[in-house]
Motif scaffolding. Structure first.
Motif: not given
Length: 269
Positions: A200-225
């Motif tokens: 997750l830190a690496m995704l934020q180092l050089f800029g990733t398209s739609l990062l907020g949506s990726i991290l939002g999906g990640y948080a949702e997926g982690a909660e679901d698991e």
């Protein structure tokens, strides 16, 4: 540690199928990438290109036509990445099954040595080897090196949760997040058993398209698991970015060395 990358070719087979032929950057590089792709793609949580085969010099794999980023694909990727991380690994620092201990992150050598815990692994195999290389190149003074050594001694006090080792990509910058025609694929891994906050830190180092949506999906997926991220994970981003910054400093030079020093100082405040 200054190295050139290997060649990459788009090849059309007699069958009409397009494949990528990628030259390894050093000993074990093709084996490390092939085993990493298979390990990450084992359960299909996030797709990886199919590996056709490899030898000591070349890796041949599926060609993935590019597409445009979409919110739907970003959220799906985030949810899948959370699930992939929780597939786990045998130990912090372990290579993918059958993969070499001496592997690569891009054009930089990277050692995957199983360790008993995250602080030991991160200090001994991700931070200090690159600090020593930067000292040898004149990028860090001995006082600078002492700062990183102090950080290594204090890793256990900096709040990184003692989670089981995750199955991580290991080099998850924007260039290795491949937007296909309808979903995201993982390419060019430096896969190993690590801490999921590192990806997750690496995704934020050089800029990733739609990062907020990726991290939002990640948080949702982690909660679901049933495994939400620990409180304060965003505050630990500079700590996990130390490794890629130091690796880039060792390969590319000064600007990254200054960033690494700044990150280390912020972690010790």
């Amino acid at each position: 540690m200054r190295r050139a990358g290997g060649a990459i070719f788009l090849v059309t087979l007699a069958s009409g199928e397009a494949v990528i032929a990628k030259e390894g950057v050093g000993p074990g590089a093709t084996a490390a990438e092939a085993t990493g792709l298979r390990w990450l793609g084992e359960y299909g949580d996030v797709p990886t290109p199919r590996v056709h085969g490899h030898d000591e010099q070349w890796l041949v794999m599926q060609y993935l036509p590019p597409g445009a980023p979409t919110v739907e694909a970003a959220e799906e990727f985030g949810r899948g990445l959370a699930k992939l991380h929780l597939r786990g690994a045998d130990a912090y620092g372990c290579p993918p099954p059958g993969g070499p201990v001496d592997a690569w992150m891009g054009v930089a050598p990277m050692r995957n040595e199983p360790c008993p815990d995250w602080p030991t692994f991160y200090a001994e195999h991700r931070v200090l080897p690159y600090v020593r290389d930067c000292v040898d190149q004149g990028l860090f003074t001995t006082d600078d090196a002492g700062l990183f050594e102090k950080l290594g001694d204090r890793l256990g006090e900096l709040g990184v949760p003692a989670e089981p080792p995750a199955r991580i990509h290991g080099d998850l910058w924007s260039g290795n997040v491949h937007w296909g025609t309808d979903r995201v694929w993982l390419i060019d891994p430096a896969a190993h058993g690590g801490h999921r906050e590192a990806d997750l830190a690496m995704l934020q180092l050089f800029g990733t398209s739609l990062l907020g949506s990726i991290l939002g999906g990640y948080a949702e997926g982690a909660e679901d698991e049933g495994a939400p991220l620990a409180e304060g994970w965003r505050d630990r981003v500079p700590l996990h970015q130390l490794f890629p910054l130091l690796m880039h400093a060792a390969v590319f030079g000064g600007g990254y060395a200054r960033q690494a020093l700044s990150a280390a100082r912020s972690c010790l405040r």
